[in-house]
Design a protein around this motif. Structure first.
Motif, PDB file in Angstrom:
ATOM      1  N   PRO A  12     -52.556  65.475  10.992  1.00 48.92           N
ATOM      2  CA  PRO A  12     -52.929  64.963  12.312  1.00 48.92           C
ATOM      3  C   PRO A  12     -51.685  64.741  13.182  1.00 48.92           C
ATOM      4  CG  PRO A  12     -53.931  63.647  10.563  1.00 48.92           C
ATOM      5  CD  PRO A  12     -52.949  64.576   9.906  1.00 48.92           C
ATOM      6  N   GLU A  13     -51.877  64.808  14.511  1.00 47.32           N
ATOM      7  CA  GLU A  13     -50.766  64.647  15.447  1.00 47.32           C
ATOM      8  C   GLU A  13     -50.051  63.322  15.274  1.00 47.32           C
ATOM      9  OE1 GLU A  13     -53.877  65.400  16.422  1.00 47.32           O
ATOM     10  OE2 GLU A  13     -53.739  67.411  17.252  1.00 47.32           O
ATOM     11  N   TRP A  14     -50.798  62.235  14.999  1.00 47.40           N
ATOM     12  CA  TRP A  14     -50.168  60.929  14.900  1.00 47.40           C
ATOM     13  C   TRP A  14     -49.166  60.892  13.755  1.00 47.40           C
ATOM     14  CZ3 TRP A  14     -50.203  57.848  10.680  1.00 47.40           C
ATOM     15  CH2 TRP A  14     -51.171  58.073   9.713  1.00 47.40           C
ATOM     16  N   GLU A  15     -49.376  61.695  12.698  1.00 46.57           N
ATOM     17  CA  GLU A  15     -48.416  61.714  11.599  1.00 46.57           C
ATOM     18  C   GLU A  15     -47.090  62.328  12.054  1.00 46.57           C
ATOM     19  OE1 GLU A  15     -49.861  63.350   7.945  1.00 46.57           O
ATOM     20  OE2 GLU A  15     -51.574  61.988   7.891  1.00 46.57           O
ATOM     21  N   PHE A  16     -47.161  63.354  12.908  1.00 53.80           N
ATOM     22  CA  PHE A  16     -45.939  63.930  13.459  1.00 53.80           C
ATOM     23  C   PHE A  16     -45.229  62.914  14.349  1.00 53.80           C
ATOM     24  CE2 PHE A  16     -48.306  67.792  12.468  1.00 53.80           C
ATOM     25  CZ  PHE A  16     -47.330  68.527  11.801  1.00 53.80           C
ATOM     26  N   LEU A  17     -45.993  62.182  15.163  1.00 57.78           N
ATOM     27  CA  LEU A  17     -45.394  61.154  16.020  1.00 57.78           C
ATOM     28  C   LEU A  17     -44.719  60.077  15.177  1.00 57.78           C
ATOM     29  CD1 LEU A  17     -48.150  60.746  18.731  1.00 57.78           C
ATOM     30  CD2 LEU A  17     -45.892  61.776  19.013  1.00 57.78           C
ATOM     31  N   HIS A  18     -45.379  59.665  14.102  1.00 57.82           N
ATOM     32  CA  HIS A  18     -44.815  58.656  13.205  1.00 57.82           C
ATOM     33  C   HIS A  18     -43.492  59.146  12.632  1.00 57.82           C
ATOM     34  CE1 HIS A  18     -44.246  56.851   9.179  1.00 57.82           C
ATOM     35  NE2 HIS A  18     -44.488  55.746   9.863  1.00 57.82           N
ATOM     36  N   GLU A  19     -43.480  60.380  12.138  1.00 53.06           N
ATOM     37  CA  GLU A  19     -42.270  60.939  11.558  1.00 53.06           C
ATOM     38  C   GLU A  19     -41.149  61.063  12.602  1.00 53.06           C
ATOM     39  OE1 GLU A  19     -41.083  65.113   9.486  1.00 53.06           O
ATOM     40  OE2 GLU A  19     -42.985  64.218   8.868  1.00 53.06           O
ATOM     41  N   VAL A  21     -40.747  59.252  15.425  1.00 46.48           N
ATOM     42  CA  VAL A  21     -40.261  57.908  15.750  1.00 46.48           C
ATOM     43  C   VAL A  21     -39.369  57.386  14.623  1.00 46.48           C
ATOM     44  CG1 VAL A  21     -40.955  55.497  16.070  1.00 46.48           C
ATOM     45  CG2 VAL A  21     -42.139  57.317  17.299  1.00 46.48           C
ATOM     46  N   PHE A  22     -39.786  57.567  13.392  1.00 49.12           N
ATOM     47  CA  PHE A  22     -38.997  57.085  12.263  1.00 49.12           C
ATOM     48  C   PHE A  22     -37.647  57.790  12.200  1.00 49.12           C
ATOM     49  CE2 PHE A  22     -37.659  57.214   7.793  1.00 49.12           C
ATOM     50  CZ  PHE A  22     -37.546  55.850   7.573  1.00 49.12           C
ATOM     51  N   ASN A  23     -37.644  59.121  12.378  1.00 49.47           N
ATOM     52  CA  ASN A  23     -36.385  59.874  12.302  1.00 49.47           C
ATOM     53  C   ASN A  23     -35.441  59.554  13.449  1.00 49.47           C
ATOM     54  OD1 ASN A  23     -37.020  61.184   9.897  1.00 49.47           O
ATOM     55  ND2 ASN A  23     -38.012  62.878  10.945  1.00 49.47           N
ATOM     56  N   VAL A  24     -35.978  59.253  14.616  1.00 52.29           N
ATOM     57  CA  VAL A  24     -35.134  58.974  15.779  1.00 52.29           C
ATOM     58  C   VAL A  24     -34.665  57.519  15.801  1.00 52.29           C
ATOM     59  CG1 VAL A  24     -35.120  58.830  18.309  1.00 52.29           C
ATOM     60  CG2 VAL A  24     -36.128  60.813  17.172  1.00 52.29           C
ATOM     61  N   THR A  25     -35.568  56.588  15.480  1.00 52.92           N
ATOM     62  CA  THR A  25     -35.235  55.167  15.617  1.00 52.92           C
ATOM     63  C   THR A  25     -35.001  54.444  14.302  1.00 52.92           C
ATOM     64  OG1 THR A  25     -37.524  54.382  15.504  1.00 52.92           O
ATOM     65  CG2 THR A  25     -36.690  55.058  17.680  1.00 52.92           C
ATOM     66  N   HIS A  27     -37.367  53.077  12.762  1.00 55.81           N
ATOM     67  CA  HIS A  27     -38.461  52.109  12.678  1.00 55.81           C
ATOM     68  C   HIS A  27     -39.699  52.767  12.103  1.00 55.81           C
ATOM     69  CE1 HIS A  27     -36.051  50.202  16.003  1.00 55.81           C
ATOM     70  NE2 HIS A  27     -36.095  49.277  15.062  1.00 55.81           N
ATOM     71  N   ASP A  28     -40.317  52.105  11.151  1.00 57.75           N
ATOM     72  CA  ASP A  28     -41.532  52.606  10.528  1.00 57.75           C
ATOM     73  C   ASP A  28     -42.697  51.797  11.082  1.00 57.75           C
ATOM     74  OD1 ASP A  28     -43.047  54.180   8.885  1.00 57.75           O
ATOM     75  OD2 ASP A  28     -42.691  52.997   7.091  1.00 57.75           O
ATOM     76  N   GLY A  29     -42.967  51.959  12.380  1.00 51.47           N
ATOM     77  CA  GLY A  29     -43.848  51.074  13.119  1.00 51.47           C
ATOM     78  C   GLY A  29     -45.332  51.167  12.862  1.00 51.47           C
ATOM     79  N   PHE A  30     -45.844  52.307  12.426  1.00 51.31           N
ATOM     80  CA  PHE A  30     -47.280  52.415  12.221  1.00 51.31           C
ATOM     81  C   PHE A  30     -47.562  53.448  11.142  1.00 51.31           C
ATOM     82  CE2 PHE A  30     -45.974  55.200  15.625  1.00 51.31           C
ATOM     83  CZ  PHE A  30     -46.502  56.422  15.256  1.00 51.31           C
ATOM     84  N   VAL A  31     -48.665  53.285  10.457  1.00 52.46           N
ATOM     85  CA  VAL A  31     -49.017  54.212   9.376  1.00 52.46           C
ATOM     86  C   VAL A  31     -50.434  54.760   9.542  1.00 52.46           C
ATOM     87  CG1 VAL A  31     -47.391  53.266   7.704  1.00 52.46           C
ATOM     88  CG2 VAL A  31     -49.674  52.294   7.885  1.00 52.46           C
ATOM     89  N   SER A  32     -51.018  54.554  10.724  1.00 52.87           N
ATOM     90  CA  SER A  32     -52.357  55.075  11.002  1.00 52.87           C
ATOM     91  C   SER A  32     -52.498  55.263  12.513  1.00 52.87           C
ATOM     92  CB  SER A  32     -53.438  54.100  10.515  1.00 52.87           C
ATOM     93  OG  SER A  32     -53.422  52.916  11.306  1.00 52.87           O
TER      94      SER A  32
END
Length: 64
Positions: A12-19, A21-25, A27-32
């Protein structure tokens, strides 16, 4: 709401967004998708009064 199950290794797209954000910042801000929406609702003024559970199937209109 997804229309079909993804094939193979598709995600899903949100998993790419999560990855991203995590790689850039770092921060592991959300998991769903709900976690992502709730984070946006905290940080984006137009979303402040919204909750994931209140969106329902039709969504909500927000002023721009």
């Amino acid at each position: 709401m997804k229309a079909v199950e993804p094939r193979g290794d598709a995600r899903p797209e949100w998993e790419f967004l999560h990855e991203l954000v995590f790689n850039v910042t770092g921060h592991d801000g959300f998991v769903s998708i709900e976690g992502l929406f709730n984070q946006m609702a905290r940080e984006i003024p137009s979303f402040n009064a919204l909750t994931w559970s209140a969106l329902g199937d039709a969504g909500k209109a927000v002023p721009l």
